[in-house]
Design an enzyme around this catalytic site. Structure first.
Site: not given
Length: 441
Positions: A35, A104, A132, A179, A326, A423
């Protein structure tokens, strides 16, 4: 395409020989790092990201933004206080190709950014990324004025034909499956001509803490955001158009990635300390303090960080994980070792994550002798005596760490493709063995 040997190798999950006693420095948050990268790239001036996470997902995000023309310089912070990235905004340009991997955040956060670029931006990724859901972002961007070619799949691969700007305005989406659809629109919205008004029309909205994280980070760089929590309408978020500030942001440790280490303390009756655990945070991983306490541990936030101690007994739990989905794989792994049954609810959306996590957890735990059944929105876990075997990961980092948790108490567990932890948690195998005080090099 050749097969990476690391993807087929089996990693013997180490068995705990006693109570763990360790301090584990958890790397920065993937969710915050990615972000922060987007917001810094869209800012009106350069900014710094201190202690960013270096992992596959964050390097994919940085690489994608560089492909659009953004400068990201990796080095030491301005005061010499450790690793930092300097992000230098630029006029976003195509043509370019973005590799999303199976991230994602990259596949959902960057199409709105690409709509602001001048030229075509193609998005592609791992085979699983094609499965996805992306329809929420694609349909919303089209409604806001973007031109997108996805061959009507509602998924990757796709091309965003950027026009250098986007009108924005009101849009309705169903974010029941992720979300991230909401966060994706909010992050770029200050740069839309009219900002955005996102109205969620679905019956459920998973992972609300991640939307609150997005809103808090937008406000920290100068954006005006109205939310349901700030007195706005339910399920409506409004972002006013305006310039974003270049900030000096320190990335919090990834609290969800602290989960396997806290689980080790819970299972072995030991103590694990996680330095720099924030007193206040929007990260979903903060819920571990309450959940793992209910399952038999005790925690205290001190000057050293979060100190978590297990009692040596693990209790079953009935818990709604809709806001913190998660965490489900790690909680399921602990529950499989508990003294009573557990029910994990509110996580039907996990069927759409890196893999179908509910099916994968059920299959892998049961193949070790467990008794897990899928429900409409979660799992029911009845503890049984487990045995060794191969624990498959499905290229899912949280499946790999779940297998390692079980391996602490069950001899002979072998993790297939433990390398997938890169990841979000580079060097996990070394961190794990260091916590246990074993040298497996």
């Amino acid at each position: 395409m050749t097969t990476n040997p690391a993807h087929t190798a089996l990693w013997p999950a180490p068995l705990a020989s006693g109570a763990v006693d360790a301090t584990v420095q958890v790397p920065g948050s993937k969710s915050v790092t990615n972000r922060a990268l987007v917001l810094a790239a869209l800012a009106a001036e350069p900014g710094w990201l201190r202690r960013p996470l270096r992992s596959r997902d964050t390097l994919l995000m940085a690489g994608a933004l560089r492909a659009l023309g953004v400068g990201i310089e990796e080095g030491v912070g301005p005061d010499g206080s450790g690793e930092a990235w300097r992000v230098i905004p630029a006029v976003l340009q195509g043509p370019a190709t973005v590799d999303v991997g199976n991230a994602g955040t990259v596949m959902r956060f960057l199409p709105p950014v690409a709509a602001l670029a001048d030229g075509p931006i193609r998005f592609d990724g791992d085979p699983r990324s094609y499965e996805r859901p992306l329809h929420g972002v694609i349909d919303a961007l089209r409604a806001l004025g973007a031109r997108i070619d996805d061959k009507n799949r509602g998924a990757l691969p796709l091309t965003v034909h950027g026009g250098g700007a986007l009108d924005g305005g009101p849009v309705e989406i169903d974010a029941s499956s992720s979300s991230q659809f909401v966060s994706a629109l909010l992050l770029s919205a200050p740069r839309f001509n009219q900002g955005v008004e996102v109205r969620h029309t679905g019956s459920t909205l998973p992972s609300m803490p991640h939307i609150r994280m997005t809103v808090d980070m937008l406000r920290a760089v100068g954006a005006q955001v109205d939310t349901p929590e700030s007195g706005g309408e339910a399920n409506v978020w409004r972002v006013t158009p305006g310039a974003l500030l270049g900030r000096d942001i320190t990335i919090e440790p990834d609290l969800s990635n602290a989960q396997p280490f806290l689980a080790a303390a819970l299972i072995t009756g030991g103590t694990v300390t996680i330095p720099d655990w924030p007193a206040h945070t929007t990260q979903p991983g903060d819920a571990l303090r309450d959940i793992f306490t209910q399952m038999g541990g005790a925690c205290e936030l001190t000057e050293r960080g979060l100190e978590f101690t297990g009692s040596g007994t693990v209790h079953g739990i009935d818990v709604d994980l809709s806001e913190v989905g998660e965490l489900t794989p790690g909680i399921a792994a602990v529950a499989a070792l508990a003294d009573g049954p557990s029910t994990l609810r509110g996580v039907a959306h996990l069927r759409l994550h890196e893999t179908d996590r509910l099916a994968a957890l059920t299959k892998e735990i049961n193949e070790l002798g467990g008794d897990v059944t899928e429900t409409a929105d979660g799992l029911h876990i009845r503890p049984r005596r487990l045995h060794g075997g191969i624990f498959h990961t499905y290229d899912d980092h949280r499946m790999a760490t779940a297998g390692a948790i079980i391996g602490l108490a069950v001899e002979g567990v072998q993790i297939e493709n433990v390398a997938t932890t890169a990841k979000t948690l580079p060097d996990f195998p070394d961190m794990w063995t260091a916590m246990l005080g074993t040298d497996r090099s």
